[in-house]
Every structure is written in structure tokens, then in C-alpha cells.
Enzyme design. Sequence first.
Site, mmCIF file in Angstrom:
data_model
loop_
_atom_site.group_PDB
_atom_site.id
_atom_site.type_symbol
_atom_site.label_atom_id
_atom_site.label_comp_id
_atom_site.label_asym_id
_atom_site.label_seq_id
_atom_site.Cartn_x
_atom_site.Cartn_y
_atom_site.Cartn_z
ATOM 1 C CE1 TYR A 1 -4.126 -1.542 -0.230
ATOM 2 C CE2 TYR A 1 -3.552 -2.727 1.777
ATOM 3 C CZ TYR A 1 -4.395 -2.532 0.689
ATOM 4 O OH TYR A 1 -5.499 -3.329 0.511
ATOM 5 C CG HIS B 1 -5.893 -4.566 -3.330
ATOM 6 N ND1 HIS B 1 -5.757 -3.204 -3.450
ATOM 7 C CD2 HIS B 1 -4.991 -5.113 -4.177
ATOM 8 C CE1 HIS B 1 -4.792 -2.942 -4.314
ATOM 9 N NE2 HIS B 1 -4.307 -4.092 -4.770
HETATM 10 P P1 CMP Z 1 -7.953 -1.184 -1.648
HETATM 11 O O1 CMP Z 1 -8.524 -1.433 -2.965
HETATM 12 O O2 CMP Z 1 -7.344 -2.287 -0.884
HETATM 13 O O3 CMP Z 1 -6.854 -0.038 -1.821
HETATM 14 C C1 CMP Z 1 -6.576 0.917 -0.859
HETATM 15 C C2 CMP Z 1 -7.454 0.799 0.345
HETATM 16 O O4 CMP Z 1 -7.489 1.927 1.188
HETATM 17 C C3 CMP Z 1 -8.891 0.656 -0.114
HETATM 18 O O5 CMP Z 1 -9.098 -0.573 -0.714
HETATM 19 C C4 CMP Z 1 -9.643 0.889 1.165
HETATM 20 O O6 CMP Z 1 -9.633 -0.247 2.004
HETATM 21 C C5 CMP Z 1 -8.760 1.965 1.807
HETATM 22 N N1 CMP Z 1 -9.317 3.302 1.587
HETATM 23 C C6 CMP Z 1 -9.388 3.985 0.430
HETATM 24 N N2 CMP Z 1 -9.963 5.179 0.625
HETATM 25 C C7 CMP Z 1 -10.252 5.247 1.943
HETATM 26 C C8 CMP Z 1 -10.853 6.234 2.764
HETATM 27 N N3 CMP Z 1 -11.282 7.388 2.259
HETATM 28 N N4 CMP Z 1 -10.999 5.955 4.074
HETATM 29 C C9 CMP Z 1 -10.562 4.814 4.585
HETATM 30 N N5 CMP Z 1 -9.972 3.826 3.845
HETATM 31 C C10 CMP Z 1 -9.835 4.038 2.547
#
Ligand code: CMP
Length: 150
Positions: free
Chosen positions: A51, A117
Site C-alpha cells: 500500500y 483489493h
Molecule cells: P484497496 O482497494 O485495498 O486499496 C486501498 C485501500 O485503502 C482501499 O481498498 C480501502 O480499504 C482503503 N481506503 C481507500 N480510501 C479510503 C478512505 N477514504 N478511508 C478509509 N480507507 C480508505
Amino acid sequence: MAGEKTFAMLKPGVLQRRIVGEVLSRIERKGLKLIALKMMSIPRDLCEQHYAEHKDRPFFNDLVSYVTSGPVVAMVITGENAIAILRMLCGATRVNEAVPGTIRGDLGLDTQKNVIHASDSAESAAREIGLFFKPSEIQAYEDGNEAWYV
Ligand code: CMP
């Protein structure tokens, strides 16, 4: 092996809620092909690397804590346009934008604790597959479905 490869990860809540089969079933029913699959607990440093693009976001620490709170299911998926198709199946990241019919739209209420994800580009897919899988863990096989799904 025809088609693009992409990476997906079912987050810890999916095992906790016993909906792994539900999510995998949607991916398979679409016609995408699993070529690597494993359950694993991710070390914090691997999660932070995965991440890294979000490291300055306010939710970064909570996100890493959640994703390392229990086992995840990591996978490599292939198929024609697999990256975009899987992202469409997943739905929007923000739960209030994820429409019914999508994995996120049907199976969650919390953006940070979302279900899945999925890589957002060919570059991310290559990087994420490399973080989670050795080349020897990715299977090349024919399943007789090539006439229906590439
Ligand atoms: P993912 O697709 O795993 O990629 C990044 C992750 O960050 C996303 O899914 C969410 O789990 C998290 N995420 C993205 N935007 C937000 C937000 N505004 N608030 C909290 N978590 C977030």
C-alpha cells in the site's frame, strides 16, 4: 497463458465472515481464471510495501492494521482484460459509491474494511503479483474453457 494477469486480495473480514466462497464464486462465474491462490498472514512491512502509494493518506495506519489483523486470501487471476473486468466486478472503493451487484456494493458497509483489493493497472498488477507470489506458485494450465473465456 492467454490474457492479462491481475492480483487480488480478500481482506481479513472475508475469512472472519466466512464469505470467501461467495467472492471467489463471483470471480469464477464471470469467467476469470484463478492461476494462484493462497491464504496467508501478511507481515506489516509487506503490507506497507503493497500500500506504499497510500502512505501519506490519513487512513494508512488503520488500513495496514486491518489488513494485518488476520489472514488474507491472495490470488492471481487471468483472462481477457482481467484487470478492468475484476475492478468492475469489485465496484467502487468508497462503499457509498459501490453499486449493488458489485462485490463491494453487495458485501460491505465500511470503505476501509472493504472486502477485496484488486490491482488498478498492468504496472500495479506486475508489482503486486511479485510481492505476494514466487513465479513457481503461479500455475499454467488448460481447463477446457478457452472457447468461452480467454
Ligand atoms: P484497496 O482497494 O485495498 O486499496 C486501498 C485501500 O485503502 C482501499 O481498498 C480501502 O480499504 C482503503 N481506503 C481507500 N480510501 C479510503 C478512505 N477514504 N478511508 C478509509 N480507507 C480508505
